[in-house]
Every structure is written in C-alpha cells, then in structure tokens.
Design an enzyme around this catalytic site. Structure first.
Site, PDB file in Angstrom:
ATOM      1  N   THR A   1      32.899  44.640  47.360  1.00 37.12           N
ATOM      2  CA  THR A   1      34.509  44.251  47.230  1.00 37.12           C
ATOM      3  C   THR A   1      34.907  43.275  46.169  1.00 37.12           C
ATOM      4  O   THR A   1      34.293  42.202  46.031  1.00 37.12           O
ATOM      5  CB  THR A   1      34.625  43.585  48.805  1.00 37.12           C
ATOM      6  OG1 THR A   1      34.123  44.400  49.912  1.00 37.12           O
ATOM      7  CG2 THR A   1      36.127  43.319  48.959  1.00 37.12           C
TER       8      THR A   1
ATOM      9  N   LYS B   1      40.237  48.308  51.350  1.00 35.35           N
ATOM     10  CA  LYS B   1      39.312  47.280  51.992  1.00 35.35           C
ATOM     11  C   LYS B   1      39.970  46.220  52.007  1.00 35.35           C
ATOM     12  O   LYS B   1      39.845  45.488  53.239  1.00 35.35           O
ATOM     13  CB  LYS B   1      38.241  46.988  51.018  1.00 35.35           C
ATOM     14  CG  LYS B   1      37.184  45.946  51.389  1.00 35.35           C
ATOM     15  CD  LYS B   1      36.468  46.248  52.844  1.00 35.35           C
ATOM     16  CE  LYS B   1      35.517  45.093  53.334  1.00 35.35           C
ATOM     17  NZ  LYS B   1      34.425  45.056  52.320  1.00 35.35           N
TER      18      LYS B   1
ATOM     19  N   LYS C   1      36.211  34.846  49.943  1.00 34.39           N
ATOM     20  CA  LYS C   1      36.366  35.605  48.542  1.00 34.39           C
ATOM     21  C   LYS C   1      37.253  36.615  48.769  1.00 34.39           C
ATOM     22  O   LYS C   1      38.272  37.073  48.003  1.00 34.39           O
ATOM     23  CB  LYS C   1      34.979  35.913  48.030  1.00 34.39           C
ATOM     24  CG  LYS C   1      34.939  36.660  46.786  1.00 34.39           C
ATOM     25  CD  LYS C   1      34.933  38.344  46.727  1.00 34.39           C
ATOM     26  CE  LYS C   1      33.781  38.688  47.225  1.00 34.39           C
ATOM     27  NZ  LYS C   1      33.520  40.107  47.243  1.00 34.39           N
TER      28      LYS C   1
END
Length: 288
Positions: free
Chosen positions: A97, A172, A240
């Site tokens: 990701t 995502k 993150k």
C-alpha cells in the site's frame, strides 16, 4: 506454472509467497533481513537471493509486498533493484500500500525498460494472506495484468483490474477510508453498550445479522470486548495508509472529515504506546 520472485516476507508477504510455492510455481524470494528469507526456504523450499535483482533474474512475474514508498523504490530501482534483473516482457506486481504518485512513477520507469507494472494492493489482513482469501485491487495495463492474474490467484479470493496505473492504490484508499469509519463506529457502540449495562457479545450476535453487520463487527468484537490487540493490522501501518488517503484527498479536492478525525484518534492510540496494536484498539480511547 511460472518462474516467479517474491520480494518482502513479512506477515503478509511470507504467506503469499508460500501459496505460490504450494501452487507449483518456481519461487525465488528476497527479504531485506536475509535470515527471514533463509527461514522461508527451509519451511517451503524454493530459493533465496541476496538482492532483488538476483531474485528477479529469469522470473516471468516479480511480486513485492514491502513497507512504504521508499521501500518500494529501493527494491525496484538501482543496480541491485528488481528492474535491473528483469527481462523485457516480465511483469512487476506491487502488493504494497503506497501512494498513487510512486506507483505511476515506477509504472513509467518499468514501461521505459519494456516491463509491465501492476499496482495491486490487498485487503484481508494477515488472516486473509494465510488463508489465501485476499481481495486484490489492481491498476495498470490490460496485457501485463492478464499475465499476472493467474499468479495472484494463488492467494486471492477476488482480483480485479480497476483502471490505469494507480487505480489499485486509489481503490485501497477507499478501502481504508471505509475501515476507519467502521472501526470507530464499532468501538463507540461496544463502549456504549458496556456503560449501558448490556452484554456486548449477545447484542452483536443479533445486530451483526442486520444492517449494522460488517467484517469488523464479526471478526473483532470479541477481542475488543476482551481488550486484546496484540495481533492483526498495526495502528502504525493504518496511520501510514490514512496519511496517504488524506494527502491524496487534498490533491483531488475530496473531503474526508471522518477519516481525518479517526486518524487523530489513532494518533492518541500511538501516544498510549499502541503503535503495534491492531486497529480495533480504538476502543481503548473510550475506556473509563
């Protein structure tokens, strides 16, 4: 069956590479900590390589699951990077990701070298990786995707090409935005039920069968009620990811008020020492 390489053998990458080996592919692995790669080979077979370039040499598809934008650049670029070892026509699949920006950058670099590049972040967590039931969101070109999809099938429940380069990463981000709101809502509901004197597990048994039901409710309510968080997807990694979501939202002009708030709540959890706790630890903020 294909010759493949897998770069990054963490809690996600290790099981995913294992499924590739069990599916009959010829697997070469690389990990920044060489001992972990050696342990993987002892358990599964295959071969470990000292650099991403060496792992990628001769592979038809190279897959990676590392930490962040900088980690991805590191395993792709330079004399020891995977791109240096890949032959024209080979495909690089990134399961990390990361930002859509670095994805598009590396897609362009790969294309200039005659390589395919597919961004393919996953959802399903460690359990999904171990049980080969990950959801895989892909971006890139149709030809390379068609070559990569049968390989990804070794650990995916569903895999879809959703658009051009970066589309997988954007999807995502949508996934993480949904999760952030769901977990906060579940944390508040369980904390409310406790204060109101209800049996949280009994209530969830009922409401999970209705419109309030979610994967988070079914799979996380018991551990949240038991105050257990030493597993799963870490708060540090979620922050993150949410940082990427918020940065991208600013770029495209989208408003994410709930996501921004939950990101701050995760900051509170980090301040409590919970950076490695599962994301369901949001409920810890509501104790008292």
């Amino acid at each position: 069956m294909a010759r493949v390489a897998f770069l990054g053998l963490g809690v996600m990458g290790g099981p995913m590479a294992g499924h590739l080996h069990r599916a009959g592919h010829e697997v070469t692995v690389y990990n920044r900590t060489a001992a972990r790669a050696g342990a993987w080979v002892e358990r599964h077979g295959g071969r470990a390589a000292p650099t991403p370039a060496e792992a990628a040499r001769g592979a038809e598809v190279v897959l990676a699951c590392v930490g962040n934008d900088d980690d991805l650049r590191s395993v792709c670029l330079g004399d020891d990077g995977a791109f240096a070892g890949m032959a024209p026509g080979a495909v690089f699949v990134d399961h990390t990701t990361v930002s859509a920006k670095v994805t598009r950058e590396l897609h362009a670099r790969a294309g200039a070298a005659g390589l395919g590049f597919i961004d393919a972040p996953v959802s399903g967590g460690q359990a999904g990786a171990e049980n080969a039931v990950l959801s895989v969101m892909c971006g890139g070109d149709a030809g390379p995707y068609a070559r990569a999809e049968p390989i990804i099938a070794a650990y995916a429940r569903i895999c879809r090409l959703l658009g051009g380069s970066g589309a997988g990463q954007l999807a995502k981000m949508m996934n993480q935005i949904c999760i952030a709101g769901l977990v906060q809502g579940l944390a508040e509901a369980l904390a409310f039920g406790r204060k109101a004197g209800l049996d949280g597990a009994a209530v969830v048994e009922v409401i999970s069968q209705g419109a309030a039901g979610s994967w988070q409710m079914v799979n996380r309510h018991k551990t949240m009620l038991d105050d257990r968080f030493d597993f799963g997807f870490a708060v540090d990694w979620m922050r993150k990811d949410l940082g990427i979501c918020l940065d991208t939202a600013a770029e495209v002009g989208a408003r994410l008020p709930v996501t921004a708030l939950v990101d701050q709540f995760y900051g509170d959890v980090q301040a409590m020492g919970g950076g490695r706790w599962d994301t369901s630890s949001l409920i810890r903020r509501l104790k008292g």
